[in-house]
Design a protein around this motif. Structure first.
Motif, PDB file in Angstrom:
ATOM      1  N   HIS A 147       0.824  -1.211   0.000  1.00 28.64           N
ATOM      2  CA  HIS A 147       0.000   0.000   0.000  1.00 28.64           C
ATOM      3  C   HIS A 147       0.862   1.266   0.000  1.00 28.64           C
ATOM      4  N   TYR A 148       2.068   1.150  -0.508  1.00 29.47           N
ATOM      5  CA  TYR A 148       3.013   2.257  -0.420  1.00 29.47           C
ATOM      6  C   TYR A 148       2.514   3.506  -1.140  1.00 29.47           C
ATOM      7  N   GLU A 149       1.831   3.342  -2.223  1.00 26.74           N
ATOM      8  CA  GLU A 149       1.337   4.495  -2.983  1.00 26.74           C
ATOM      9  C   GLU A 149       0.311   5.291  -2.178  1.00 26.74           C
ATOM     10  N   GLU A 150      -0.291   4.675  -1.167  1.00 29.95           N
ATOM     11  CA  GLU A 150      -1.268   5.359  -0.326  1.00 29.95           C
ATOM     12  C   GLU A 150      -0.592   6.260   0.701  1.00 29.95           C
TER      13      GLU A 150
END
Length: 127
Positions: free
Chosen positions: A111-114
């Motif tokens: 979920h790094y893009e979050e």
């Protein structure tokens, strides 16, 4: 098998092997007529045991205690088994902690893009 071959086989330093033997974390290694260490299958088995236990986080003190009991013979069988069971509990606890850490890092990576720039500690996996 000479120490150089053992070092290569197990990817462990000669100093570590000598140390384990000196402190009693493995039984005394067989020697040739000139006094050089000559590791046989039994010695290699003890090295594998010690290396496995150390990689699992088992202390040198535990290995020394286990080997001491082993040297005393069959009368210590139940004490040795109790030590092994004790180590299993500790390893199980460490595995649970590692799994929790893995789950957190995996979730964060997935979920790094979050993530907002500079926002590192708040995104936790759902329970």
């Amino acid at each position: 098998m000479k120490i150089k071959a053992v070092v290569e086989k197990y990817q462990i330093s000669a100093d570590t092997l000598r140390y384990w033997e000196r402190v009693g974390a493995i039984p005394a290694v067989h020697r040739d007529q000139a006094g050089y260490r000559n590791y046989d299958q039994e010695d290699l088995g003890w090295i594998e045991f010690a290396q496995c236990m150390r990689e699992a986080g088992v202390s040198i003190d535990y290995l020394i205690e286990y080997i001491d009991l082993f040297r005393r013979g069959e009368a210590t069988r139940s004490a040795r088994q109790a030590l092994l069971n004790e180590q299993l509990v500790g390893i199980h606890q460490r595995l649970a902690r590692m799994q929790k850490t893995y789950d957190l890092i995996k979730y964060k990576a997935d979920h790094y893009e979050e993530h907002v720039e500079g926002y590192h500690g708040k995104l936790l996996p759902p329970k």
